[in-house]
Motif scaffolding. Structure first.
Motif, PDB file in Angstrom:
ATOM      1  N   ARG A  48      -3.168  -1.004  -3.780  1.00 14.72           N
ATOM      2  CA  ARG A  48      -3.784  -0.314  -4.917  1.00 14.72           C
ATOM      3  C   ARG A  48      -4.414  -1.303  -5.883  1.00 14.72           C
ATOM      4  O   ARG A  48      -5.515  -1.082  -6.399  1.00 14.72           O
ATOM      5  CB  ARG A  48      -2.728   0.514  -5.662  1.00 14.72           C
ATOM      6  N   ASP A  49      -3.737  -2.426  -6.138  1.00 15.36           N
ATOM      7  CA  ASP A  49      -4.271  -3.405  -7.083  1.00 15.36           C
ATOM      8  C   ASP A  49      -5.522  -4.084  -6.535  1.00 15.36           C
ATOM      9  O   ASP A  49      -6.463  -4.381  -7.285  1.00 15.36           O
ATOM     10  CB  ASP A  49      -3.204  -4.457  -7.410  1.00 15.36           C
ATOM     11  N   LEU A  50      -5.532  -4.347  -5.229  1.00 16.37           N
ATOM     12  CA  LEU A  50      -6.731  -4.918  -4.625  1.00 16.37           C
ATOM     13  C   LEU A  50      -7.912  -3.966  -4.793  1.00 16.37           C
ATOM     14  O   LEU A  50      -9.020  -4.377  -5.183  1.00 16.37           O
ATOM     15  CB  LEU A  50      -6.493  -5.186  -3.138  1.00 16.37           C
ATOM     16  N   ARG A  51      -7.689  -2.682  -4.521  1.00 18.52           N
ATOM     17  CA  ARG A  51      -8.776  -1.716  -4.629  1.00 18.52           C
ATOM     18  C   ARG A  51      -9.165  -1.480  -6.085  1.00 18.52           C
ATOM     19  O   ARG A  51     -10.332  -1.188  -6.368  1.00 18.52           O
ATOM     20  CB  ARG A  51      -8.372  -0.405  -3.950  1.00 18.52           C
ATOM     21  N   THR A  52      -8.212  -1.622  -7.012  1.00 20.02           N
ATOM     22  CA  THR A  52      -8.557  -1.555  -8.431  1.00 20.02           C
ATOM     23  C   THR A  52      -9.498  -2.682  -8.794  1.00 20.02           C
ATOM     24  O   THR A  52     -10.486  -2.502  -9.518  1.00 20.02           O
ATOM     25  CB  THR A  52      -7.287  -1.638  -9.296  1.00 20.02           C
ATOM     26  N   TRP A  53      -9.205  -3.878  -8.279  1.00 16.56           N
ATOM     27  CA  TRP A  53     -10.055  -5.048  -8.568  1.00 16.56           C
ATOM     28  C   TRP A  53     -11.471  -4.845  -8.045  1.00 16.56           C
ATOM     29  O   TRP A  53     -12.442  -5.069  -8.776  1.00 16.56           O
ATOM     30  CB  TRP A  53      -9.431  -6.290  -7.940  1.00 16.56           C
ATOM     31  N   VAL A  54     -11.631  -4.411  -6.796  1.00 12.62           N
ATOM     32  CA  VAL A  54     -12.976  -4.280  -6.232  1.00 12.62           C
ATOM     33  C   VAL A  54     -13.755  -3.152  -6.890  1.00 12.62           C
ATOM     34  O   VAL A  54     -14.991  -3.126  -6.823  1.00 12.62           O
ATOM     35  CB  VAL A  54     -12.944  -4.066  -4.705  1.00 12.62           C
ATOM     36  N   GLY A  55     -13.043  -2.231  -7.549  1.00 11.89           N
ATOM     37  CA  GLY A  55     -13.727  -1.146  -8.243  1.00 11.89           C
ATOM     38  C   GLY A  55     -13.862  -1.362  -9.731  1.00 11.89           C
ATOM     39  O   GLY A  55     -14.391  -0.499 -10.441  1.00 11.89           O
ATOM     40  N   THR A  56     -13.409  -2.517 -10.223  1.00  9.48           N
ATOM     41  CA  THR A  56     -13.499  -2.814 -11.648  1.00  9.48           C
ATOM     42  C   THR A  56     -14.942  -2.793 -12.115  1.00  9.48           C
ATOM     43  O   THR A  56     -15.831  -3.295 -11.442  1.00  9.48           O
ATOM     44  CB  THR A  56     -12.880  -4.193 -11.949  1.00  9.48           C
TER      45      THR A  56
ATOM     46  N   LYS B   6       5.674   0.395   2.528  1.00  9.21           N
ATOM     47  CA  LYS B   6       5.703   1.471   1.541  1.00  9.21           C
ATOM     48  C   LYS B   6       6.706   1.146   0.443  1.00  9.21           C
ATOM     49  O   LYS B   6       7.869   0.846   0.719  1.00  9.21           O
ATOM     50  CB  LYS B   6       6.060   2.798   2.213  1.00  9.21           C
ATOM     51  N   VAL B   7       6.232   1.215  -0.789  1.00  8.30           N
ATOM     52  CA  VAL B   7       7.062   0.874  -1.940  1.00  8.30           C
ATOM     53  C   VAL B   7       7.099   2.068  -2.882  1.00  8.30           C
ATOM     54  O   VAL B   7       6.100   2.371  -3.548  1.00  8.30           O
ATOM     55  CB  VAL B   7       6.510  -0.361  -2.688  1.00  8.30           C
ATOM     56  N   PRO B   8       8.231   2.797  -2.974  1.00  8.62           N
ATOM     57  CA  PRO B   8       8.325   3.911  -3.925  1.00  8.62           C
ATOM     58  C   PRO B   8       8.199   3.386  -5.358  1.00  8.62           C
ATOM     59  O   PRO B   8       8.890   2.452  -5.759  1.00  8.62           O
ATOM     60  CB  PRO B   8       9.718   4.489  -3.663  1.00  8.62           C
ATOM     61  N   MET B   9       7.312   3.993  -6.113  1.00 11.17           N
ATOM     62  CA  MET B   9       7.107   3.572  -7.502  1.00 11.17           C
ATOM     63  C   MET B   9       6.905   4.803  -8.369  1.00 11.17           C
ATOM     64  O   MET B   9       5.812   5.099  -8.844  1.00 11.17           O
ATOM     65  CB  MET B   9       5.897   2.620  -7.618  1.00 11.17           C
ATOM     66  N   GLY B  10       7.978   5.569  -8.548  1.00 14.88           N
ATOM     67  CA  GLY B  10       7.905   6.768  -9.364  1.00 14.88           C
ATOM     68  C   GLY B  10       7.379   7.954  -8.583  1.00 14.88           C
ATOM     69  O   GLY B  10       7.265   7.915  -7.348  1.00 14.88           O
ATOM     70  N   PRO B  11       7.023   9.041  -9.296  1.00 16.43           N
ATOM     71  CA  PRO B  11       6.528  10.247  -8.620  1.00 16.43           C
ATOM     72  C   PRO B  11       5.240   9.960  -7.856  1.00 16.43           C
ATOM     73  O   PRO B  11       4.481   9.055  -8.175  1.00 16.43           O
ATOM     74  CB  PRO B  11       6.275  11.217  -9.788  1.00 16.43           C
ATOM     75  N   GLY B  12       5.015  10.774  -6.826  1.00 13.47           N
ATOM     76  CA  GLY B  12       3.798  10.629  -6.051  1.00 13.47           C
ATOM     77  C   GLY B  12       4.011   9.839  -4.784  1.00 13.47           C
ATOM     78  O   GLY B  12       5.133   9.467  -4.422  1.00 13.47           O
ATOM     79  N   ARG B  13       2.920   9.580  -4.101  1.00 13.57           N
ATOM     80  CA  ARG B  13       2.995   8.882  -2.827  1.00 13.57           C
ATOM     81  C   ARG B  13       3.387   7.427  -3.036  1.00 13.57           C
ATOM     82  O   ARG B  13       3.005   6.792  -4.031  1.00 13.57           O
ATOM     83  CB  ARG B  13       1.639   8.959  -2.144  1.00 13.57           C
ATOM     84  N   PRO B  14       4.159   6.855  -2.109  1.00 11.08           N
ATOM     85  CA  PRO B  14       4.540   5.443  -2.237  1.00 11.08           C
ATOM     86  C   PRO B  14       3.316   4.529  -2.195  1.00 11.08           C
ATOM     87  O   PRO B  14       2.305   4.847  -1.574  1.00 11.08           O
ATOM     88  CB  PRO B  14       5.438   5.208  -1.016  1.00 11.08           C
ATOM     89  N   MET B  15       3.419   3.427  -2.901  1.00 11.63           N
ATOM     90  CA  MET B  15       2.371   2.413  -2.845  1.00 11.63           C
ATOM     91  C   MET B  15       2.539   1.579  -1.580  1.00 11.63           C
ATOM     92  O   MET B  15       3.619   1.510  -0.998  1.00 11.63           O
ATOM     93  CB  MET B  15       2.451   1.510  -4.072  1.00 11.63           C
ATOM     94  N   LEU B  16       1.468   0.934  -1.171  1.00 19.11           N
ATOM     95  CA  LEU B  16       1.508   0.037  -0.020  1.00 19.11           C
ATOM     96  C   LEU B  16       1.417  -1.404  -0.511  1.00 19.11           C
ATOM     97  O   LEU B  16       0.480  -1.761  -1.222  1.00 19.11           O
ATOM     98  CB  LEU B  16       0.362   0.327   0.946  1.00 19.11           C
ATOM     99  N   ARG B  17       2.416  -2.191  -0.127  1.00 19.02           N
ATOM    100  CA  ARG B  17       2.353  -3.617  -0.436  1.00 19.02           C
ATOM    101  C   ARG B  17       1.853  -4.361   0.794  1.00 19.02           C
ATOM    102  O   ARG B  17       2.362  -4.180   1.903  1.00 19.02           O
ATOM    103  CB  ARG B  17       3.731  -4.161  -0.846  1.00 19.02           C
ATOM    104  N   LEU B  18       0.852  -5.183   0.596  1.00 24.39           N
ATOM    105  CA  LEU B  18       0.285  -5.980   1.686  1.00 24.39           C
ATOM    106  C   LEU B  18       1.109  -7.241   1.853  1.00 24.39           C
ATOM    107  O   LEU B  18       1.428  -7.919   0.866  1.00 24.39           O
ATOM    108  CB  LEU B  18      -1.167  -6.340   1.380  1.00 24.39           C
TER     109      LEU B  18
END
Length: 326
Positions: free
Chosen positions: A227-235, A263-275
Motif C-alpha cells: 500500500r505504501d509503495l502504491r501511495t508513493w507512485v500515486g503521490t 498478509k498483515v491485519p491492520m484494523g478493520p478491512g482487508r489485510p495489508m500486504l507486506r512485501l
C-alpha cells in the motif's frame, strides 16, 4: 560543411522508431551519431535544437550537463515527449533538466531543410543531421559563417512554432524526496543508485520486466507495505504509473520466488500486504546489481501459470527465517 561523424547502421538510423516507446529505441550501443552529437554540443551555450529524436535526446541531455548558460531550447519530434511518461530513466532525467531550467522542451515538426531533419544551432555554429536514412552523419558549418547565422534563425523560428508539452514523469529530486517521505531513506537511496546506473531505455513499459517490477523488488528489499509503495507512485507530483498497474508485477515477482506477499491485519478491512524479498541474490545485491538479478531470474523458464519451474530454481536456497541482512 564538414562531416563530424562516421555513418551509422541502417538499424540505428536517426528517424527509426520516432514516437515509439523509449525502450524500443534505446539503448543503442556504439552509436556514432549520438556520440558525435554529444561531443559537438558539450560546452556550448544558447543551443537551439529542432527535430530531436528519442535516439538523440540522451546525448543532448548529457551534453547540457557539461555546459552552462541559459536554458537550451529543444524541440523534439512528435511522440518523443509523450513516450517519456512511460520511461522512468530517461523521463526523470528530462524532467530534472526542465525543472532546473537547464532545458525548455517542446514538440514540433523536424527541420524542413536537409534529409535528417535535425538541427543544432548556437550563436557561432550549426550542426545538422544529414544523409539518407540508414546512413546519417553530422555536418557542421564553419564558425562565424553566414550559414550558421541562417541556421540559428531557422531553428529559433521552428522552436517558437513548436508546442509546449509537459514531461509526464517527475524530476528525480521530486521522485526521491517523495520516496523518503512516504517510504524511507534506504528505499530512496536504492532507487537513486539504480537510476544512476541504468541506460536510458532499460526497464521500459513494453516488456514483462518493467520499471514497475524493479520498484516493487526494491520495496521488498526493505519489507515495505505494498500500500505504501502504491501511495508513493500515486503521490501528487510523482505519478509514475497508475497504482493498480503494480499488482501484476508483484505477482510476477512472487511467482518467480524473488519476493513474498505477507498478509498483515491492520484494523478493520482487508489485510495489508507486506512485501518481503526471499531470494538471497536479491537481498545481498548492491542496488545497481538488482536489475541483473531480476533479468537472470526472469530469463528462467516458467510453468503455464507463470510460476518458476521447480527444476529452474537454485538448489539449496535458504528459507526466509534463516536469511541474514547485510
Amino acid at each position: 560543411m564538414t562531416d563530424d561523424a562516421t555513418t551509422d547502421s541502417d538499424s540505428a538510423s536517426d528517424d527509426f522508431g520516432d514516437g515509439s516507446e523509449v525502450s524500443d529505441v534505446l539503448p543503442r550501443p556504439d552509436d556514432p551519431l549520438a556520440e558525435a552529437v554529444e561531443t559537438a554540443l558539450s560546452g556550448r551555450s544558447e543551443v537551439v535544437a529542432v527535430g530531436v529524436s528519442t535516439r538523440l535526446l540522451p546525448a543532448v541531455l548529457a551534453a547540457r550537463e557539461r555546459s552552462s548558460g541559459p536554458a537550451w531550447r529543444v524541440a523534439c519530434r512528435p511522440g518523443v515527449v509523450d513516450a517519456l511518461s512511460r520511461a522512468l530513466v530517461l523521463g526523470t532525467a528530462a524532467a530534472e533538466a526542465v525543472e532546473t531550467g537547464a532545458v525548455r522542451v517542446r514538440t514540433g515538426e523536424p527541420h524542413g531543410h536537409g534529409t535528417g531533419g535535425t538541427l543544432f544551432a548556437s550563436p557561432d555554429r550549426a550542426d545538422a543531421v544529414v544523409g539518407p536514412r540508414g546512413d546519417r552523419t553530422l555536418a557542421t558549418t564553419s564558425p562565424d559563417s553566414k550559414p550558421a547565422d541562417g541556421a540559428r534563425a531557422a531553428a529559433a523560428a521552428r522552436f517558437a512554432a513548436a508546442t509546449t508539452e509537459p514531461v509526464g514523469m517527475p524530476s528525480r529530486r521530486r521522485l526521491l524526496a517523495a520516496a523518503r517521505e512516504v517510504l524511507d531513506d534506504r528505499f530512496a537511496n536504492d532507487v537513486a543508485a539504480v537510476l544512476a546506473s541504468l541506460a536510458p531505455g532499460e526497464f521500459g513499459r513494453t516488456a514483462e520486466l518493467s520499471d514497475r517490477t524493479l520498484l516493487v523488488s526494491l520495496a521488498a528489499r526493505h519489507d515495505h507495505l505494498f500500500r505504501d509503495l502504491r501511495t508513493w507512485v500515486g503521490t501528487d507530483g510523482v505519478g509514475i504509473a497508475p497504482a493498480q498497474e503494480f499488482t501484476r508485477d508483484r505477482r510476477a515477482l512472487v511467482e518467480r520466488e524473488l519476493i513474498e506477499s505477507i498478509k498483515v491485519p491492520m484494523g478493520p478491512g482487508r489485510p495489508m500486504l507486506r512485501l518481503r524479498a526471499v531470494d538471497d541474490a536479491l537481498l545481498r545485491a548492491r542496488p545497481e546489481e538488482v536489475p541483473s538479478v531480476l533479468e537472470g531470474r526472469f530469463a528462467l523458464p516458467t510453468d503455464a501459470d507463470g510460476r518458476l519451474r521447480h527444476d529452474a530454481g537454485r538448489d539449496g536456497r535458504r528459507p526466509v527465517w534463516e536469511r541474514r541482512r547485510w
